[in-house]
Structure formats: structure tokens, C-alpha cells
Design an enzyme around this catalytic site. Sequence first.
Site, PDB file in Angstrom:
ATOM      1  N   TRP A   1       2.816   8.061  -2.421  1.00 46.51           N
ATOM      2  CA  TRP A   1       4.221   8.209  -2.850  1.00 46.51           C
ATOM      3  C   TRP A   1       4.280   9.170  -4.041  1.00 46.51           C
ATOM      4  O   TRP A   1       5.123  10.065  -4.090  1.00 46.51           O
ATOM      5  CB  TRP A   1       4.770   6.835  -3.240  1.00 46.51           C
TER       6      TRP A   1
ATOM      7  N   ASP B   1       0.832  -1.206   0.000  1.00 47.36           N
ATOM      8  CA  ASP B   1       0.000   0.000   0.000  1.00 47.36           C
ATOM      9  C   ASP B   1       0.870   1.261   0.000  1.00 47.36           C
ATOM     10  O   ASP B   1       1.991   1.248   0.512  1.00 47.36           O
ATOM     11  CB  ASP B   1      -0.915  -0.021   1.242  1.00 47.36           C
TER      12      ASP B   1
ATOM     13  N   ASN C   1     -10.949  -2.562  -5.197  1.00 49.27           N
ATOM     14  CA  ASN C   1     -10.192  -1.541  -5.929  1.00 49.27           C
ATOM     15  C   ASN C   1     -10.851  -1.119  -7.252  1.00 49.27           C
ATOM     16  O   ASN C   1     -10.461  -0.111  -7.851  1.00 49.27           O
ATOM     17  CB  ASN C   1      -8.744  -2.008  -6.179  1.00 49.27           C
TER      18      ASN C   1
END
Length: 239
Positions: free
Chosen positions: A24, A19, A67
Amino acid sequence: MLDKNSGIYIPQHVGIIMDGNGRWAKKRGLPRSIGHRYGAQNFRKITRYISKTGVKILTLYAFSTENWKRPIEEVNALMGLFRQYLIDLLTDFRYDDIKVVFIGDRSVFEPKLIKLINESEEVAKDRKGMLLNIAMNYGSRSEILRAVKQIGREVRDNALDPDKITEDDISKRLYTANEPDPDLIIRTGGEFRLSNFLLFQSAYSEFYSTETLWPDFDEECFDNAILEFNKRNRRFGGV
Ligand code: IPE
Ligand code: IPE
Ligand code: MG
């Protein structure tokens, strides 16, 4: 590097919830899809490293049944990466003798991707090294539901006595049939939840959460998780 000779106990089965790709990228002012690309590269690098440490089974959570709720552009970017990386898996992982298996419901993917999934399993099926389970369109509740349906059919067909169903009968009908339960589950990105990953199998797994975002999770981060795991006292309900 950790290995059999380092005096450290190496768990047999490790699960990783990969995850933090989106965060990021955001930190760098980049689109989330770039984070996924770096995440995919890291997936390849860290898998090869883990296969050398003596871990027997690695289960990586790549895409959950939830998702699909993400924006279509992000889902498409992820599917594109899966297609691209499966080709690499076919070639790259053979150097480390890594056996690749996909867990989850593959039937909903586009035919080209299903073909790649089937081919990458087929080409790797006789490999003797680490078993890599890639969880894609995986959700533990749907995995358990699938097992329940299968058991229901077997009871209906008189192949199974409902009064004699055991926990092992359930285990054997999960995607991870005949594999030992995970000893350690690592989650990157700082959250303390399973997000529908290996719910049945993780009853006595040690949970390790790190703030490190997935694309930054390197060999040293993995070693740290193993060192922390070595400090845990697993009692399994005993004393
Ligand atoms: C994990 O990273 C990868 C997948 C779920 C496919 P995320 O995309 O969830 O990244 P964050 O949690 O939003 O940072
Ligand atoms: C879990 O991450 C799924 C994968 C890593 C594939 P998510 O980002 O989807 O989980 P939540 O939404 O934070 O629980
Ligand atoms: Mg996330």
C-alpha cells in the site's frame, strides 16, 4: 451495515490476516512504515465496526514469529506503533465494551511494551462485548509446540494419561482455549496462504482472500466477506 437484523448470518469467530501495508505504501512512493501507520489506524476503525455487527470473537494477526526477519528499522517502526496504539486501545475500545487479549509469546518484547500489554488486558477483563484477540509474536507452530510441552509435563507428573489425550485436550492448551474455532478467515493483500496463523483451529474455517490491501479494507469490504461466507456450504466432512 450488517447486524443481527439484516437477515445475514454473522459468524461467531472471525480471523483476519492483515496483510498488504508495505505494498500500500510502495504504491504511493512512501516508506513501508507509513503503510503500517495507516494499517494501525484501520485496525482500530474496523475493529470497532466489527464489534457492532454481532461477531463474538475477532482474532487479528498483527505480528508473526517470522516477522522478526524484517529489517530492524521496520521492526522498530512496528514496535513503536504497538506502543502507541496500546494506549489508544486502553481508552478507545472501552466505548464499545471490547475485551482485549493478546495471543503469542509476549515475553520477548521490551519491558515497557509487556507492561502495556498486561495493562490493556487487565483494564478490559470485565468487558462484556466482543473478544478481540491480537496475535503478536504469534506463530501457530510455536503455539502447538507450547501445548505439546505442557502436555508432556502433565504426563510426566501423572496428571494426564497419554492414552486418553483428546483433540480437546490440545485445543484447551492453545492460546485460544475455550473459544470456538474461527468460522471465517479473511486475508487481505491477495495471497492464498495462512502464514502460520491458527493452523489447528482453522481445520474447517472458510477462507476468504481479497486483493484489497489492509489499509483500504473498510466496512464494505468486511460486509462483502460476510456475504460471501453466507454463500458457502459448510459440510464438515458430512454430506
Ligand atoms: C502486513 O503487511 C503487516 C505485518 C506483517 C506486520 P506487510 O508488511 O506484510 O505488507 P506487504 O505484504 O509487504 O505488502
Ligand atoms: C502474515 O503476513 C503476518 C501478518 C499479517 C501479521 P506476512 O506478510 O508476514 O506473510 P507472508 O510472508 O506473505 O507469508
Ligand atoms: Mg505481507
